[in-house]
Every structure is written in C-alpha cells, then in structure tokens.
Design a protein around this motif. Structure first.
Motif, short mmCIF file in Angstrom:
data_model
loop_
_atom_site.label_atom_id
_atom_site.label_comp_id
_atom_site.label_asym_id
_atom_site.label_seq_id
_atom_site.Cartn_x
_atom_site.Cartn_y
_atom_site.Cartn_z
N LEU A 143 0.85 -1.19 0.00
CA LEU A 143 0.00 0.00 0.00
C LEU A 143 0.89 1.24 0.00
N VAL A 144 0.62 2.15 -0.90
CA VAL A 144 1.41 3.37 -1.00
C VAL A 144 0.48 4.54 -1.31
N GLN A 145 0.86 5.70 -0.84
CA GLN A 145 0.07 6.90 -1.11
C GLN A 145 0.32 7.39 -2.54
N PRO A 146 -0.63 8.11 -3.10
CA PRO A 146 -0.41 8.71 -4.42
C PRO A 146 0.85 9.57 -4.42
N GLY A 147 1.61 9.43 -5.49
CA GLY A 147 2.88 10.14 -5.58
C GLY A 147 4.06 9.35 -5.05
N GLY A 148 3.79 8.25 -4.39
CA GLY A 148 4.85 7.44 -3.82
C GLY A 148 5.49 6.50 -4.82
N SER A 149 6.41 5.68 -4.31
CA SER A 149 7.17 4.76 -5.15
C SER A 149 7.18 3.36 -4.56
N LEU A 150 7.33 2.39 -5.44
CA LEU A 150 7.55 1.01 -5.06
C LEU A 150 8.49 0.38 -6.08
N ARG A 151 9.24 -0.62 -5.64
CA ARG A 151 10.02 -1.41 -6.57
C ARG A 151 9.62 -2.87 -6.44
N LEU A 152 9.13 -3.40 -7.53
CA LEU A 152 8.76 -4.81 -7.58
C LEU A 152 9.95 -5.63 -8.07
N SER A 153 10.09 -6.81 -7.51
CA SER A 153 11.12 -7.75 -7.94
C SER A 153 10.46 -9.02 -8.46
N CYS A 154 11.13 -9.66 -9.39
CA CYS A 154 10.66 -10.95 -9.91
C CYS A 154 11.88 -11.85 -10.05
N ALA A 155 11.96 -12.84 -9.19
CA ALA A 155 13.09 -13.75 -9.19
C ALA A 155 12.71 -15.06 -9.86
N ALA A 156 13.58 -15.53 -10.74
CA ALA A 156 13.33 -16.78 -11.45
C ALA A 156 14.17 -17.90 -10.85
N SER A 157 13.61 -19.10 -10.88
CA SER A 157 14.36 -20.28 -10.49
C SER A 157 14.01 -21.40 -11.47
N GLY A 158 14.97 -22.27 -11.71
CA GLY A 158 14.74 -23.39 -12.60
C GLY A 158 14.94 -23.08 -14.07
N PHE A 159 15.20 -21.82 -14.40
CA PHE A 159 15.49 -21.42 -15.76
C PHE A 159 16.19 -20.07 -15.73
N THR A 160 16.74 -19.67 -16.87
CA THR A 160 17.51 -18.43 -16.96
C THR A 160 16.67 -17.34 -17.60
N LEU A 161 16.38 -16.29 -16.83
CA LEU A 161 15.55 -15.20 -17.33
C LEU A 161 16.18 -14.51 -18.54
N ALA A 162 17.49 -14.43 -18.57
CA ALA A 162 18.16 -13.73 -19.66
C ALA A 162 17.94 -14.44 -21.01
N ASP A 163 17.50 -15.67 -21.00
CA ASP A 163 17.22 -16.42 -22.22
C ASP A 163 15.77 -16.26 -22.66
N HIS A 164 15.06 -15.35 -22.03
CA HIS A 164 13.64 -15.17 -22.29
C HIS A 164 13.30 -13.71 -22.54
N ALA A 165 12.26 -13.49 -23.32
CA ALA A 165 11.61 -12.19 -23.30
C ALA A 165 10.80 -12.13 -22.01
N VAL A 166 10.77 -10.96 -21.40
CA VAL A 166 10.13 -10.83 -20.09
C VAL A 166 9.15 -9.67 -20.11
N GLY A 167 8.06 -9.84 -19.41
CA GLY A 167 7.09 -8.76 -19.32
C GLY A 167 6.55 -8.59 -17.92
N TRP A 168 6.17 -7.37 -17.63
CA TRP A 168 5.38 -7.06 -16.42
C TRP A 168 3.97 -6.74 -16.89
N PHE A 169 2.99 -7.40 -16.30
CA PHE A 169 1.59 -7.18 -16.61
C PHE A 169 0.88 -6.76 -15.33
N ARG A 170 -0.30 -6.22 -15.49
CA ARG A 170 -1.11 -5.91 -14.32
C ARG A 170 -2.58 -6.15 -14.64
#
Length: 124
Positions: A11-38
């Motif tokens: 939860l963040v107030q308007p104007g604030g910031s957040l940093r989301l992380s996405c960690a991969a296991s079992g495969f190499t993310l650099a070998d993939h196209a990657v997207g953030w969806f909502r």
C-alpha cells in the motif's frame, strides 16, 4: 522447479514509489523475453512493460511512461519494476511473465511462465 516469484507490492500513497522484484528459479531469465503485466478488478490483464531477449528492445505502456522503469540483473536472475509517481489508477495485481520468444509481446498469451502476482494499492 520452474518458478517466478514476485515481491515488493504493498500500500502506498499517491505520488509514492515502489520497486517490484521478480526472481526466477529453474530457468535463466536472460534467455527469455520478459514482461510485467497488471490486472485491476474487473479489467483485462494488460502489459505494462516488456523487454526482448537479445537486443533489449523494450515496450512501455503510455500510461506509465516517465514513471515506470524496467531493469534486470542477470547475475541474480531477477528483473525489477521501479514505479514512481504512483497514481490510484495503478492499483492492480502485478505479474511478471517469461517467454521463450526472442522479441517481446504485449499479448499475455505469448508468455508461458507466470508468477503468482503481487498486489499494489495506491490510496490515501
């Protein structure tokens, strides 16, 4: 085990910031196209930002340009979504996704690996 795990929502107030992380296991993310969806309640899942596998070509939705930034740390097998100047309309569950495609796609059907999602709520 092939897995994507998002973290960093909250939860963040308007104007604030957040940093989301996405960690991969079992495969190499650099070998993939990657997207953030909502996905907001009652709405379709939409692409926020995507990156191609090889040349780093990126897509950024018009609604987040100038506010969101995609980055990746190949050594940590992790990608990030830095979100600044957050607005109430950014409220949604955010997902990261990976595809063996070379070039990014904004179509969710192009991705075969998905995280469980992390809730982002922007409210005063």
């Amino acid at each position: 085990q092939v897995q994507l795990v998002e973290s960093g929502g909250g939860l963040v107030q308007p104007g604030g910031s957040l940093r989301l992380s996405c960690a991969a296991s079992g495969f190499t993310l650099a070998d993939h196209a990657v997207g953030w969806f909502r996905q907001a309640p009652g709405k379709e899942r939409e692409a926020v930002t995507c990156i191609s596998k090889d040349d780093g070509t990126t897509y950024l939705a018009d609604s987040v340009k100038g506010r969101f930034t995609f980055s990746r740390d190949n050594a940590k097998n992790t990608v990030y979504l830095q979100m600044n100047i957050l607005k109430p309309e950014d409220t949604a569950v955010y997902y990261c996704a990976a595809s063996t495609r070379t070039y990014f796609s904004t179509q969710k059907e192009s991705y075969d690996k998905w995280g469980q999602g992390t809730q982002v709520t922007v409210s005063s």
